[in-house]
Structure formats: C-alpha cells, structure tokens
Design an enzyme around this catalytic site. Structure first.
Site, short mmCIF file in Angstrom:
data_model
loop_
_atom_site.label_atom_id
_atom_site.label_comp_id
_atom_site.label_asym_id
_atom_site.label_seq_id
_atom_site.Cartn_x
_atom_site.Cartn_y
_atom_site.Cartn_z
N GLY A 17 -17.46 2.23 -129.65
CA GLY A 17 -17.38 2.31 -128.20
C GLY A 17 -17.00 3.72 -127.79
N GLY A 19 -15.47 6.02 -124.25
CA GLY A 19 -14.96 6.07 -122.89
C GLY A 19 -14.95 7.51 -122.40
N GLY A 20 -14.25 7.74 -121.29
CA GLY A 20 -14.24 9.06 -120.70
C GLY A 20 -13.50 10.10 -121.53
N PHE A 21 -12.57 9.64 -122.38
CA PHE A 21 -11.72 10.60 -123.08
C PHE A 21 -11.86 10.57 -124.59
CE2 PHE A 21 -9.71 9.54 -119.05
CZ PHE A 21 -9.54 10.80 -118.51
N VAL A 24 -14.75 5.89 -130.32
CA VAL A 24 -14.23 5.19 -131.49
C VAL A 24 -15.40 4.85 -132.40
CG1 VAL A 24 -12.92 3.22 -132.35
CG2 VAL A 24 -12.31 4.25 -130.15
N LYS A 39 -10.85 7.17 -134.12
CA LYS A 39 -10.90 7.52 -132.70
C LYS A 39 -10.80 9.03 -132.57
CE LYS A 39 -8.50 6.71 -128.31
NZ LYS A 39 -7.41 5.96 -127.64
N ARG A 133 3.09 2.63 -122.37
CA ARG A 133 2.63 3.14 -121.08
C ARG A 133 1.29 2.58 -120.61
NH1 ARG A 133 4.31 9.52 -120.82
NH2 ARG A 133 5.87 9.49 -122.47
N ASN A 139 -6.35 -3.07 -124.64
CA ASN A 139 -5.53 -2.49 -125.70
C ASN A 139 -4.82 -3.53 -126.56
OD1 ASN A 139 -6.19 0.17 -125.28
ND2 ASN A 139 -4.50 0.56 -123.86
N ASP A 152 -3.84 1.54 -129.32
CA ASP A 152 -3.96 2.71 -128.45
C ASP A 152 -2.62 3.21 -127.93
OD1 ASP A 152 -4.98 4.81 -127.13
OD2 ASP A 152 -6.35 3.69 -125.85
#
Length: 312
Positions: A17, A19-21, A24, A39, A133, A139, A152
């Site tokens: 997968g 994502g924006g940042f 993985v 990751k 956080r 997650n 994560d």
C-alpha cells in the site's frame, strides 16, 4: 521489483500500500528467508537533526514492540538516498479499517476483546513514556494468527514536556484525533485514550463518532464544533458500554478516563458482564491457525483483503 526503493538485505516483492507520506512493501529478508513488511518514507531526511529525531522515534517504538499486541519492529535505517525505513512483522490479514470497509460494524464481544488488547498495548507504551498519537482503525492490524496488533508508531515519541514535538496536524486523521491535537498542546497519553475509544465506537457503528460522511475537508472551527457535539447512543449496545466510550472521548483531556489501563479495565468489566469466552474465528487456512495463545483476550477475525494507508 522495478522502481522500488532498495534496502540492503531485503528483496522487495510487491507493494502492500502507499499513502501520502510512505509506501509499504512486502519483502523477503534474505538472511533468514522471512517475509516482512518494509515501510519507506517518501520524504528525505535532509540533515542530522532530522535523522536524530527518526532514530529517537525508532528507539521509542522499539521499547514496546515486544508486547503481544504491538507489531514487531525488526530493523530500521536510512536508505542510500536519505529516506527512513522500518522493517516490521508482516500482518497479512488486514486491518480494522479493512474490516469496516468490507463488513461494516463488528459484533460487540469482538469489539470489547479488541479494545482490551489494544488498551493493554497502549498502557505498556505509556509506562515507558511512549505516546502513539495516531490510534485509528487503519493502525490496528491482524497477525497471521488473527490477533490484533497496534502498528505505525511513526508519530510516536517519548512524552517529555521539555522537548519539541515532531508530530504535525497533516499527519493525523481528524476523525480519530483528540481535540487537544488541534489546540497546539503537547500530546499526552490522553490522546491515545481518545483515539482508541473513537476507534471502538466506529467498530460498533461502522462510522467514526460525530464525524459526517464526506467530511474530509473541514476547517479547524468545524472540527472543534464536532468535538463539542454529544456522542450518540448505539442501537443494540448497552448504555454502560457507550458510557465507557464517552468517558474515553471527553472533550477535555482531564475529564477522560485517566489512563489506558483504566480504559482497559473498564472494557474488561463490560466484557465479563456479557459472559462467554472471547470469540476465536481463525481462518482455518492461515498458517498456525490451530495455535492457541494462552491468556490472549482477543478476537480472531476472518481473513481480510489488506489495504494499507486507509483512514476509515
């Protein structure tokens, strides 16, 4: 794999997968022939201060990775082109976000079992000063035995009021983030109590609490208004269970359940009141599905189609 980043000692097999940042990957650890998840951050660590922060966050995550309901971190480092990477346990059965997308709401007993397990993982993290956080359905992953694991810790860091926070709002999922994260306050363990309570509420209803459908581009003022709204009851769920989740999602952190351990104990009491043993619905075709883990109060779910990076 063509076009994939290179991490020494690992053969990239496929993309799990992106994502924006970060992306993985499913990878093979060449030295021992084990499949893992790698990751790799999209952003380059430009200076030594950035690299030092990354190493500190990895050490913080490593403090709790031995807990049975925290994903194992096997290795970490920085690629030749300056991007941070983590080598983690491969969890092939998907996440709670996948479950919500594929099945909608989850049975109450399973939700309580998941809540007890993840609250205990958070309590262990908080005992060594680590705050996650970013607790949310995406997650919480499922290992090959069907046990939920908190993943994560990329935003995680030690709770120390004298040091700078490395988390930013752009990295959070507003539907599950505690309101004080939008008030420029340093995150404390109370943000994890909120995130887990919101996650469990979503599992019971199929939707995040207070959050409107299609509410992805709300202003800070609109988000503040949502956090001030009451948390509705849930049809078919005892008021006592909803009361626990409301106590975990109080707007002011000082009005919440005081610790993740307190949330765990409250959920465990609700689970005991329902009776029956924790449900175990292991996929009979999964490796080790007949393996019985003693004293593991967690639900086993059907195998899901994993998709990394969702924020449901």
């Amino acid at each position: 794999m063509e076009g994939a980043a290179s991490v020494p000692g690992f053969t990239i097999l496929s993309v799990l997968g992106s994502g924006g940042f970060s992306t993985v990957y499913r990878a093979l650890q060449e030295s021992i022939g084990r499949e893992v998840a790698v990751k790799i951050d999209h952003r380059v660590l430009l200076d030594e201060a950035d690299r030092s922060r990354f190493r500190a966050e990895v050490r913080a995550a490593g403090q709790v990775s031995g807990h049975p309901n925290v994903i194992d971190i096997h290795d970490a480092g920085i690629t030749a082109d300056g991007r941070a990477y983590l080598v983690m346990e491969l969890c092939p059965a998907g996440s709670l976000a996948d479950y919500l997308r594929q099945h909608g709401s989850m049975p109450l007993t399973q939700v309580l079992d998941v809540g007890v397990a993840i609250a205990d993982a958070l309590a262990a993290a908080h005992r060594v000063g680590v705050v996650h956080r970013d607790v949310k359905p995406a997650n919480v992953l499922y290992d090959r035995y069907g046990h939920p694991e908190l993943a994560d810790f990329g935003l995680a860091a030690r709770y120390d009021p004298t040091t700078e926070s490395t988390s930013t709002l752009e990295l959070l999922t507003p539907a599950y983030a505690a309101p004080e994260m939008f008030w420029s306050r340093r995150p404390t363990p109370a943000v994890d109590v909120y995130g887990l309570s919101a996650t469990l509420y979503a599992l019971l209803t199929g939707r995040p609490p207070r959050w409107p459908r299609g509410g992805g581009n709300l202003t800070d003022a609109e988000i503040a208004g949502l956090h001030s709204a009451p948390v509705p009851g849930i049809a078919g769920v005892p008021d006592s269970v909803v009361a626990v989740l409301r106590a975990g999602m109080a707007r002011e952190p000082e009005n919440r359940l005081p610790t993740a351990g307190a949330l765990r104990d409250a959920l465990r009491a609700q689970r005991a009141a329902l009776g029956t043993a924790p449900e175990r619905l292991a996929d009979p075709g999964a490796p080790g599905a007949d393996h019985d883990v003693a004293d593991q109060p967690t639900a086993r779910l059907p195998r899901l189609r994993p998709s990394v990076g969702g924020d449901t």
